[in-house]
Design a protein around this motif. Structure first.
Motif, PDB file in Angstrom:
ATOM      1  N   HIS A 122       6.532   1.081  -4.755  1.00  0.00           N
ATOM      2  CA  HIS A 122       7.697   0.930  -5.631  1.00  0.00           C
ATOM      3  C   HIS A 122       7.256   0.883  -7.094  1.00  0.00           C
ATOM      4  O   HIS A 122       6.343   0.132  -7.452  1.00  0.00           O
ATOM      5  N   ARG A 183       6.207  -4.104  -7.208  1.00  0.00           N
ATOM      6  CA  ARG A 183       6.060  -5.034  -6.092  1.00  0.00           C
ATOM      7  C   ARG A 183       4.981  -4.516  -5.165  1.00  0.00           C
ATOM      8  O   ARG A 183       4.494  -3.393  -5.324  1.00  0.00           O
ATOM      9  N   GLU A 184       4.594  -5.338  -4.222  1.00  0.00           N
ATOM     10  CA  GLU A 184       3.550  -4.940  -3.280  1.00  0.00           C
ATOM     11  C   GLU A 184       4.035  -3.765  -2.426  1.00  0.00           C
ATOM     12  O   GLU A 184       5.216  -3.697  -2.069  1.00  0.00           O
TER      13      GLU A 184
END
Length: 199
Positions: A122, A183-184
């Motif tokens: 993302h 994000r991860e």
């Protein structure tokens, strides 16, 4: 496997205990019937870590053909006959990324099916130019649309790079991606169903 112009990554959640019912119905009734109207199904998967998850990948030659093919299927006789049964198995079907390939090829199927890894990264904005940093054989990016079939929503206002590999090992996130990520990444380790072309 030829690279299509448009790819949908569809992540469904079945009602508890009903995923296999959905998989069986999907494989029996919806794989061939969608291909017949120009929407080949490239992959269908269970996610062992999520017992209610059904994940599938649908393709189109280009964006212009997407809405006519979807209209042909969802107004056609197969969906009319089986939609009530299908919808009864699903708690959610709105987690959908509309994608286009930016580098590489779909990996050819193995003689024996194994784990397929789909990773979703993302970003705050388009990151297509960083596709070459991935070690995976195929990288897809968010397609800007528009979604001309609003009856089936897709995730909008997001930017993702999606990679697909038949190597289940999770690689390190490329430095260029780590700097841009919001994000991860999500690493989905998936089990192909019987009819999946990605296997």
């Amino acid at each position: 496997m030829p690279v299509p112009g448009i790819v949908e990554l569809r992540r469904y959640t079945a009602h508890p205990g009903r995923r296999d019912e959905l998989v069986e119905l999907f494989e029996r009734e919806f794989v061939d019937s969608q291909a017949e109207v120009g929407m080949p199904i490239l992959g269908t998967f269970r996610q062992p870590s999520q017992p209610d998850a059904f994940i599938w990948v649908r393709s189109f030659p280009d964006l212009a053909s997407r809405a006519p093919s979807l209209t042909a299927f969802y107004s056609g006789p197969v969906w009319a006959e089986h939609r009530t049964a299908a919808n009864a198995t699903m708690a959610d079907f709105h987690d959908v990324h509309l994608l286009c390939p930016v580098r590489g090829q779909f990996p050819p199927p193995r003689d024996e099916p194994g784990v397929v890894r789909i990773s979703v990264h993302h970003f705050a904005g388009p990151a297509d130019e960083h596709a070459d940093h991935s070690p995976d054989p195929l990288v897809l990016a968010t397609h800007p649309g528009p979604n001309e079939f609003p009856a089936l929503p897709v995730r909008e206002g997001e930017h993702v790079l999606v990679t697909i590999s038949l190597d289940p090992a999770i690689p390190p996130t490329p430095d260029a991606w780590a700097r841009l990520a919001v994000r991860e990444p999500e690493h989905l380790l998936l089990e192909p169903t019987a009819t999946s072309r990605l296997r």
